[in-house]
Design an enzyme around this catalytic site. Structure first.
Site, mmCIF file in Angstrom:
data_model
loop_
_atom_site.group_PDB
_atom_site.id
_atom_site.type_symbol
_atom_site.label_atom_id
_atom_site.label_comp_id
_atom_site.label_asym_id
_atom_site.label_seq_id
_atom_site.Cartn_x
_atom_site.Cartn_y
_atom_site.Cartn_z
ATOM 1 N N SER A 21 0.841 -1.192 0.000
ATOM 2 C CA SER A 21 0.000 0.000 0.000
ATOM 3 C C SER A 21 0.883 1.252 0.000
ATOM 4 C CB SER A 21 -0.923 -0.002 1.218
ATOM 5 O OG SER A 21 -0.165 -0.020 2.413
ATOM 6 N N CYS A 387 -10.320 26.256 12.005
ATOM 7 C CA CYS A 387 -11.386 25.515 12.681
ATOM 8 C C CYS A 387 -11.143 25.477 14.187
ATOM 9 C CB CYS A 387 -11.514 24.111 12.080
ATOM 10 S SG CYS A 387 -13.024 23.238 12.547
ATOM 11 N N MET A 390 -9.233 28.383 15.395
ATOM 12 C CA MET A 390 -9.963 29.617 15.664
ATOM 13 C C MET A 390 -10.577 29.562 17.058
ATOM 14 S SD MET A 390 -13.345 31.391 13.951
ATOM 15 C CE MET A 390 -14.484 30.999 15.301
ATOM 16 N N HIS A 513 -12.498 25.738 6.563
ATOM 17 C CA HIS A 513 -11.254 25.105 6.115
ATOM 18 C C HIS A 513 -10.842 25.639 4.744
ATOM 19 C CE1 HIS A 513 -11.007 21.736 9.096
ATOM 20 N NE2 HIS A 513 -12.283 22.038 9.231
ATOM 21 N N GLU A 515 -8.079 25.454 3.294
ATOM 22 C CA GLU A 515 -7.123 24.572 2.614
ATOM 23 C C GLU A 515 -7.794 23.668 1.584
ATOM 24 O OE1 GLU A 515 -8.253 22.253 6.395
ATOM 25 O OE2 GLU A 515 -8.007 24.342 5.758
#
Length: 559
Positions: A21, A387, A390, A513, A515
């Site tokens: 993986s 998030c 803050m 968010h 990002e």
């Protein structure tokens, strides 16, 4: 312009992985998507995850990495973040499904009597549901790229592999392509690469009825033509379909590296698609900027999931995008917030050019985050809170500027005397954990005379959310009186979305968010501005300890 496939049918590319993986199927899928989009094709991406969870929303970041949130509120695999960063198509609920979702849908149909009393089985009912969802996600596109999570040989992925095996029979050979990502390891003691793991992986896949058309061979070294010939011979693929997927210094170099190997040419050739040559100028410029960065900044990221970088994957990449937009490299220095609780402000934070407190859940490490916010506020180091970051900024301000001893979030301390952060009203009484947060894109209105408005360059924005707790409006007037600026609100003014400090060089925090919307070719404005602030702070304080900003600690209501 590219011509649609014959008969107007969507073409399908299925990506599988073998040997081990974490070979990078998501990046490989996204890179193929970027190359085909650069040829003028309309591309969408679909991720199929074999785990039984309905979605990754309730999984620990240590188990699964970050949860990527789409505009329509889907909690998805982090690979959808790669997809959105590499292709222009916005992902949504149709672009990610799991074994749990498939079985749940089939069982619900059985309960409604839709199978006419028949015996419900993996074949055809589970595989048919998988194929139905693939077709649903692919509608309206020239190319649909489907990535199968996990590794060939995993028992969980067998229904998905069977479904994509049937797909070629259902749609026709010219409309379905199989790409297998495998590993060709270099054995240092022998001084050579080994092809046997790839041979065995392809044998396993072939035993399931899927013969790969193209092999992507992950390797640390270039593959000799003789090695490629050997792999082609033993794996029953054409030599020019054995593609070297060599390690590169930047993930944004992958599309260019695969193009140099001829991957996109093989794909359109095997799918019988005519396209123009790919337009890769923007990608070349991007990679040149990444490699030629003249300056560097250090960002201290203070969180609780720092042992696994994938926990903050989109955030890490958004910081890189901020660096690209400012022609500089970004060194992300992870700091465990529990360590800050035990040791105080550690040297990594003191040496940083800017500080970031990211998202998180629960009480662990919160006091370390609050201490970090206090340091950033008092010393003038640029601060970005995302998030939970803050919420920590609000708590710190309430405690140390407003004098509300014991102020906290009810998530952290249900008995706090000053719940400046509390459970959203529509979350009260909600028992189920999966898919019940405030999820997806919501509008936000910015105060015009604020850093937030200057950063965005506009007053109306839309950003993605994933939270249950919010700013408590009962404390709004008190915190504003002491100088906290609530620079972003929901359109009705009921929810606080952004806060900032007026007398600080750069202090900005958001409940949302940002990002999730940043792209390497189109950096989000918050990260562009944040990295610029980090560069400015580095230049101002080079060789000096940051000075105490007493005016920040006693900031008044002025803006």
């Amino acid at each position: 312009m590219a011509e649609r496939a014959k008969g107007g049918k969507t073409k399908f590319i299925f990506i599988t992985g073998g040997v081990v993986s974490s070979l990078g199927k998501g990046l490989a899928s996204a890179s193929i998507g970027a190359l085909l989009e650069a040829r003028g094709l309309r591309v969408t991406m679909i991720k199929m995850d074999p785990y039984i969870n309905v979605d990754p929303g309730t999984m620990s970041p240590f188990q699964h990495g970050e949860v990527f949130v789409t505009d329509d509120g889907a909690e998805t695999d982090l690979d959808l973040g790669h997809y959105e960063r590499y292709v222009s198509t916005l992902m949504g609920k149709k672009n990610n499904f799991t074994t749990g979702k498939i079985y749940d849908a089939v069982i619900q149909k059985e309960r409604r009597g839709e199978y006419l009393g028949g015996t419900v089985q993996v074949i055809p009912h589970i595989t048919d549901e998988i194929k139905r969802r693939i077709l649903e996600g692919a509608e309206g596109y020239d190319i649909a790229i489907g990535e199968i999570g996990g590794t060939v040989g995993d028992i969980e992925s067998l229904p998905f592999l069977e479904a994509i095996r049937q797909f070629r029979w259902d749609r026709g050979k010219e409309h379905v392509l199989y790409v297998h990502l495998t590993l060709v390891p270099y054995i240092a003691t022998a001084g050579e690469v080994k092809t046997k793991p790839t041979q065995h992986s392809v044998k396993e896949l072939t035993g399931l009825g899927i013969s790969p058309d193209i092999l992507l061979c992950r390797t640390s070294l270039p593959l000799d033509p003789k090695i490629k010939s050997k792999i082609a011979h033993f794996c029953n693929v054409e030599e020019n379909a054995v593609i070297t997927a060599q390690d590169v210094s930047s993930i944004y170099e992958v599309p260019l590296a695969l193009h140099e190997e001829g991957l996109d040419e093989r794909v359109v050739e095997k799918l019988n698609i005519w396209t123009a040559s790919p337009s890769l100028g923007r990608w070349r410029k991007l990679v040149a900027t990444v490699k030629g960065a003249r300056e560097r900044v250090k960002i201290a990221m203070v969180g609780k999931y720092i042992d696994l970088s994938d926990s903050y994957k989109s955030l890490n990449e958004a910081l890189v995008h901020g660096g690209i937009a400012n022609d500089c490299g970004v060194d992300i220095v992870p700091v465990d917030s529990e360590r800050v609780e035990a040791e105080g402000i550690v040297e990594e934070i003191r040496q940083a050019d800017a500080i970031l407190v990211p998202m998180g859940f629960g009480h662990r490490g919160t006091e370390g985050k609050i201490a970090t916010v206090k340091y950033a506020r008092e010393t003038g180091v640029p601060y970005l809170g995302i998030c939970f970051g803050m919420q920590m900024a609000v708590i710190e301000f309430a405690r140390h500027v407003c004098g509300l001893d014991g102020a906290n979030s009810t998530e952290v301390n249900p008995d706090t005397p000053h719940p400046v952060i509390h459970l959203m009203s529509d979350q009260k009484g909600v028992v189920a954990k999966g898919g019940t947060m405030r999820l997806g894109a919501f509008p936000c209105s910015l105060d015009g005379n604020t850093l937030a408005a200057r950063v965005y360059g506009k007053r109306k924005i839309s950003e993605r959310h994933r939270h249950r707790y919010e700013f408590n409006n009962e404390y709004r007037a008190l915190l504003e009186k002491h100088g906290l600026v609530l620079s972003g609100l929901s359109p009705d003014g009921s929810l606080v979305e952004m806060v900032e400090l007026p007398n600080h060089p750069w202090f900005l925090a958001s409940q949302f968010h940002p990002e999730f919307k940043s792209r390497p070719l189109d950096c989000h404005p918050m990260f562009k501005s944040y990295i610029r602030a980090a560069l400015d702070h580095r230049d101002k304080t080079s060789g000096h300890q940051p000075m105490l900003l007493s005016s920040v600690a006693s900031a008044g209501p002025g803006r």
